[in-house]
Scaffold this active site. Structure first.
Site, mmCIF file in Angstrom:
data_model
loop_
_atom_site.group_PDB
_atom_site.id
_atom_site.type_symbol
_atom_site.label_atom_id
_atom_site.label_comp_id
_atom_site.label_asym_id
_atom_site.label_seq_id
_atom_site.Cartn_x
_atom_site.Cartn_y
_atom_site.Cartn_z
ATOM 1 N N ASP A 12 36.632 30.985 39.727
ATOM 2 C CA ASP A 12 37.235 32.026 40.562
ATOM 3 C C ASP A 12 36.613 33.369 40.178
ATOM 4 O O ASP A 12 36.679 33.786 39.028
ATOM 5 C CB ASP A 12 38.752 32.037 40.289
ATOM 6 N N GLU A 109 35.940 31.418 45.449
ATOM 7 C CA GLU A 109 36.685 30.425 44.691
ATOM 8 C C GLU A 109 36.206 29.029 45.075
ATOM 9 O O GLU A 109 36.003 28.758 46.260
ATOM 10 C CB GLU A 109 38.161 30.592 45.081
#
Lengths: 394, 370
Positions: A12, A109
């Site tokens: 992320d 992500e």
């Protein structure tokens, strides 16, 4: 460590949009930066804010005006979607060098399945560290990552030491890792479930596990069974490289409410082309088109229609959306938001061929592919339909 | 206005006109029926601005006048009345319905707001056999496209040259074609697209016997049978170049009993999946046809039947729903498939052709999913 168990990573980017802005504009470094619109008094929400803005209580999805109240000194920027998309492609390309099983969840992500990559790259935890270093070297951006034998655990792990953190949950260490965590960390446990769990005296995931299957099922039904599974670190989901998209859509919120047919038409054209490009990128096409229209002040209409054609071309999507929008009685009210999405998706290959394919559509399809290819090379929007050029609509 | 007419006649008129009334409309007046009484009698009208209907009914007119009455409610009331005479009286924008011991008062709208119906004057008109037109519409209607993005396919292409009459409908994946040799006294040749909604009304209105009058202009057409006139806006073309996609070769022929294939397709299609466009696979073997459906996560079906086929074995995939539509409209005990390659359009036609008629369907195959 992950020799005989799945090695699933979640990666992320840290405050992605804001970090890109701070990288490209050194004067923004060290300052609270809010991406979401250059004018904090206009309508809109925060898409990302830098870590410097977070102590003020600013977070994504918060109205810009509220962010301004919380931190009048913050720097508000409009955001450069095309740059973020380009950076995202670079990052995903790095991930794909390490495993074919990359599942992007959004621009910033992704899940990455490192199971069985040991012989090629060494132990998965070292590989993941290497990936993080490469992302930093090649993009100048930091990310946080988690590695676990279970998908949702990897996602929780990546969030624990943000920013720039790496958390490894070894096989056999899942329960030890999960149980002390607050129960709100679990996927799908929102405010409502959380309230009900708090009433039951459940604070941590360990408490949830202790409650037992029977009790959870009695109180939450099927969802209770799922909660029980999660509390024991069980989750059968694997990393699916092409996340099965149920629909593909885009929407535009106008900075000011619009009544100009020209602006609306241009927005519709642009949305149609964007949706078409994304359908083609995923190699899918769909039969159902949904138009979303929000009229000032706050009435939202959605209209859907299923045609005979599988849509993945801008012109056909536009024509269908146009026909739908013309059927909504706007009664001279201004338009605040337009959205276009296509659902009922099938693999492009499986879409049935048509009798007249040799006539018009093939030309359109070739055109669409050429536009996509140029977009890949020069950034989305490098080539646009004549109608879309004019005042910059981005 | 004050008129008296029989309940069956009134109910029929309100029902026919009510079919044209749009279910949702932004213009409230379009949800009404216009009833107009003059010295010549009583007429009912309804319109959705694309399709309009005008019908005359027999009634005793005591006082002339006009009223625009909410169509659905009015039709429902008169349908439920006893089968005796009904008197309609308008006073102060209220319609009074009296029938036996029933009395209804309903609010109405200003008849002056009702849109003016198209004019039949100045249109070329000619006479045709109602049953013929009806039969042609019935067997081609199903292939019309519902696609909003392709308006020119949202209707039947009607070609009339005085020697023959042709109707073609297509949604881009299938095509229905019907041509009849028919001597018609027309002023010129026509090629127009009649919208699906007008065709549905025609199917309701047209009798199997007798004549009808047809009038065509550039943008309008009307169809008249007895006391009923249906007006329709025509769809702007061009209609796709259908002639170009009718295959000329297609030498592999298979003949099979229509009903057997219809029932078998219907049975196996219960397992057909929308994920692969409801695919049913037809496997053609010497004197046998095998139907197969295999849908991941759902199941498999297999059915064999006798068929006359002498070509090389081949497999071809169709959308089961489309195949069923074709078979349902065949009107022939035996049906013939004329095929080429499994990825080219196939022709499906009745073995017993009607005299003076050419009827067939084109069906684009699907890519076989296994």
């Amino acid at each position: 460590m992950f020799d005989h168990s799945p090695a699933l990573a979640h990666l992320d980017m840290d405050a992605f949009y804001a970090a890109v802005e701070q990288r490209d504009f050194p004067e923004l470094r060290g300052k609270p930066v809010v991406v979401g619109g250059p004018d904090p008094k206009a309508r809109g929400v925060v898409s990302t804010c830098s870590y410097e803005a977070r102590p003020f209580g600013i977070h994504s999805a918060m109205p810009l005006r509220q962010a301004l109240q919380l931190c009048p000194d913050a720097v508000f920027v409009a955001g450069r979607m095309k740059v973020y998309q380009r950076e995202s492609r670079r990052i995903m390309a790095i991930l794909r060098e390490y495993s074919p099983r990359v599942q992007p969840l959004s621009l910033d992500e992704a899940f990455l399945d490192l199971t069985g990559t040991q012989r090629l790259f060494g132990p998965p935890d070292e590989t993941l560290q290497q990936i993080r270093e490469r992302v930093r070297e090649e993009t100048g951006l930091t990310c946080s990552a988690g590695l676990a034998p279970v998908k949702f655990v990897a996602k929780i792990a990546s969030d624990l030491e943000k920013p720039d953190g790496l958390v490894i949950v070894p096989p056999g260490g899942v329960l030890e890792f999960l149980h002390p965590l607050p129960v709100g960390r679990l996927w799908g446990v929102g405010p409502k479930t959380l309230d009900r769990l708090t009433e039951l005296g459940v604070a941590t995931i360990g408490d949830l596990a202790a409650l037992g299957l029977e009790e959870l099922e009695r109180r939450f039904g099927l969802w209770g069974r799922r909660l029980h599974q999660l509390s024991l670190g069980r989750d059968g989901r694997s990393v699916t490289p092409h996340r099965e998209e149920k629909s593909v859509g885009h929407e535009t919120t106008f900075a000011t409410d619009q009544e100009s047919e020209e602006v609306i038409t241009r927005a519709l054209l642009e949305l149609s082309e964007k949706v078409a490009a994304r359908l083609r990128r995923h190699a899918v096409a769909g039969r159902t088109l949904t138009l979303k229209l929000r009229l000032a002040p706050f009435s939202t209409f959605t209209r859907s229609v299923s045609g005979d054609e599988y849509l993945d071309q801008g012109p056909l999507i536009y024509e269908t959306a146009r026909a739908l929008i013309d059927r909504v009685d706007r009664r001279a009210r201004k338009v605040r938001l337009i959205g276009v999405s296509v659902s009922g998706l099938v693999a492009r290959e499986a879409a049935p061929p048509g009798l007249f394919d040799s006539e018009r559509p093939e030309r359109e399809q070739r055109l669409g592919k050429a536009v996509d290819a140029l977009g890949e090379r020069f950034g989305a929007g490098a080539v646009r339909r004549g109608r879309l050029i004019g005042r910059d609509s981005s | 206005m004050k008129i008296t007419l029989s309940q069956p006649e009134l109910s029929r008129a309100a029902g026919l006109a009510g079919n044209v009334v749009p279910s949702k409309s932004t213009l409230p007046i379009l949800s009404t029926l216009l009833i107009r009484a003059d010295k010549e009698g009583v007429a009912f009208s309804a319109t959705d601005l694309d399709v309009s209907i005008h019908l005359r009914v027999e009634a005793a007119v005591e006082k002339t006048g006009a009223v625009a009455v909410p169509a659905r409610r009015f039709a429902e009331i008169v349908r439920k009345l006893d089968s005796v005479d009904v008197t309609l009286t308008v006073e102060d924008q209220t319609l009074l319905i009296e029938c036996g011991r029933s009395r209804f008062q309903i609010s109405t709208m200003d008849p002056a707001d009702f849109p003016k119906l198209p004019d039949t004057k100045g249109l070329d008109t000619f006479t045709a056999a109602a049953g013929t037109i009806r039969g042609m519409v019935r067997r081609t209607r199903y292939a019309i496209s519902q696609d909003l993005a392709r308006p020119s396919m949202n209707g039947i292409f009607l070609e009339i040259d005085g020697e023959k009459t042709t109707m073609v409908a297509t949604d881009g994946h299938r095509l229905a074609y019907c041509q009849r040799e028919e001597k018609l006294d027309v002023a010129s040749s026509y090629g127009v697209i009649v919208p699906g909604k007008a065709l549905d009304q025609l199917l309701r209105l047209l009798p199997d016997e007798g004549d009808m009058e047809i009038g065509i202009s550039e943008s309008q057409a009307f169809f008249r049978t007895g006391a009923v006139t249906l007006f329709s806006r025509l769809i702007e073309g061009p209609f796709p170049n259908y002639k170009q996609v009718i295959p000329q070769g297609n030498e592999k022929e298979m003949t099979v009993a229509t009903d057997s294939l219809l029932m078998a397709t219907d049975r196996v299609s219960t397992l057909a999946s929308t994920l692969n466009t409801r695919q049913v696979k037809l496997v053609l073997e010497p004197d046998q046809l095998v139907l197969e459906v295999a849908s991941p996560d759902i199941g498999k079906a297999h059915e064999e039947m006798e068929a006359a086929y002498g070509g090389e074995p081949m497999a071809i995939g169709y959308n089961a729903v489309y195949l069923l539509d074709v078979l349902k409209n065949m009107d022939s005990d035996q049906v013939r498939f004329r095929l080429d390659r499994p990825d080219n359009a196939g022709i499906i036609e009745p073995v017993e052709e009607r005299a003076g008629e050419r009827y067939f369907c084109l069906l684009m195959p699907l890519k076989l999913s296994d």
